[in-house]
Motif scaffolding. Structure first.
Motif, short mmCIF file in Angstrom:
data_model
loop_
_atom_site.label_atom_id
_atom_site.label_comp_id
_atom_site.label_asym_id
_atom_site.label_seq_id
_atom_site.Cartn_x
_atom_site.Cartn_y
_atom_site.Cartn_z
N ALA A 80 -6.88 -10.71 3.53
CA ALA A 80 -7.39 -10.28 4.83
C ALA A 80 -7.09 -8.81 5.09
N ALA A 81 -5.90 -8.38 4.73
CA ALA A 81 -5.55 -6.97 4.89
C ALA A 81 -6.34 -6.11 3.92
N MET A 82 -6.47 -6.56 2.69
CA MET A 82 -7.18 -5.78 1.68
C MET A 82 -8.65 -5.53 2.05
N ARG A 83 -9.26 -6.49 2.73
CA ARG A 83 -10.67 -6.32 3.13
C ARG A 83 -10.85 -5.20 4.14
N ARG A 84 -9.79 -4.81 4.84
CA ARG A 84 -9.90 -3.74 5.85
C ARG A 84 -9.93 -2.35 5.24
N PHE A 85 -9.66 -2.23 3.95
CA PHE A 85 -9.65 -0.92 3.29
C PHE A 85 -10.93 -0.74 2.49
N ASP A 86 -11.69 0.29 2.85
CA ASP A 86 -12.94 0.56 2.14
C ASP A 86 -12.68 1.11 0.74
N LEU A 87 -11.65 1.91 0.61
CA LEU A 87 -11.30 2.50 -0.69
C LEU A 87 -9.87 2.11 -1.04
N LYS A 88 -9.67 1.79 -2.29
CA LYS A 88 -8.33 1.47 -2.78
C LYS A 88 -8.09 2.30 -4.04
N LEU A 89 -7.03 3.08 -4.03
CA LEU A 89 -6.71 3.94 -5.16
C LEU A 89 -5.37 3.53 -5.75
N GLU A 90 -5.27 3.62 -7.05
CA GLU A 90 -4.01 3.36 -7.72
C GLU A 90 -3.58 4.62 -8.45
N PHE A 91 -2.36 5.05 -8.19
CA PHE A 91 -1.81 6.21 -8.87
C PHE A 91 -0.84 5.70 -9.92
N LYS A 92 -1.23 5.82 -11.16
CA LYS A 92 -0.41 5.34 -12.26
C LYS A 92 0.57 6.43 -12.70
N PRO A 93 1.61 6.03 -13.43
CA PRO A 93 2.53 7.05 -13.95
C PRO A 93 1.79 8.05 -14.83
N MET A 94 2.40 9.19 -15.00
CA MET A 94 1.78 10.27 -15.76
C MET A 94 1.74 9.93 -17.25
N THR A 95 0.74 10.47 -17.93
CA THR A 95 0.69 10.37 -19.39
C THR A 95 1.72 11.36 -19.95
N LYS A 96 2.01 11.23 -21.24
CA LYS A 96 2.95 12.16 -21.88
C LYS A 96 2.45 13.59 -21.78
N GLU A 97 1.13 13.77 -21.94
CA GLU A 97 0.56 15.11 -21.88
C GLU A 97 0.67 15.70 -20.47
N GLN A 98 0.42 14.88 -19.46
CA GLN A 98 0.53 15.35 -18.09
C GLN A 98 1.97 15.72 -17.76
N ALA A 99 2.91 14.88 -18.20
CA ALA A 99 4.32 15.15 -17.92
C ALA A 99 4.76 16.44 -18.61
N TRP A 100 4.34 16.65 -19.84
CA TRP A 100 4.70 17.86 -20.57
C TRP A 100 4.13 19.10 -19.89
#
Length: 122
Positions: free
Chosen positions: A24-44
């Protein structure tokens, strides 16, 4: 839920407990984004930029890159915490101290919930 639904502005929410929200709560959000941990290249890349920003020379590059790559679940927030620590402490900064601080941040993260029960599978 009714307040969320009747709100006329832009409503932005954030959680680390996405799986704990009901449908019920999830239906109230039009957009849902997930921020995953950084890749090795991004971290470097962020590590090098952070050192440059703080005027720290990158030393022992291959060893540092290998240790940094071994860290799991690194996020930009971890880098921000380390930068604030060094700003507050005003201690002499070097490549190894930056990396050790990032390693400490990773060690201090809570353990992830298991996706399956612990025990024997029959």
């Amino acid at each position: 839920l009714t307040q969320m639904e009747s709100f006329e502005g832009i409503f932005i929410a954030s959680t680390n407990l996405m799986n704990d929200l009901d449908q019920a709560a999830m239906r109230r959000f039009d957009l849902k984004l997930e921020f995953k941990p950084m890749t090795k290249e991004q971290a470097w890349s962020l590590f090098k930029n952070m050192l440059k920003e703080h005027g720290v020379a990158l030393t022992n590059q291959s060893n540092i890159k290998q240790r940094l790559g071994a860290l799991t679940d690194l996020t930009p927030g971890d880098f921000a915490v380390v930068a604030r620590k060094f700003y507050i402490s005003m201690e002499v900064q070097n490549t190894t101290k930056f990396l050790k601080s990032l390693e400490e941040e990773v060690r201090n993260k809570p353990l992830k919930k298991y996706s399956r029960p612990i025990g024997f599978v029959v």
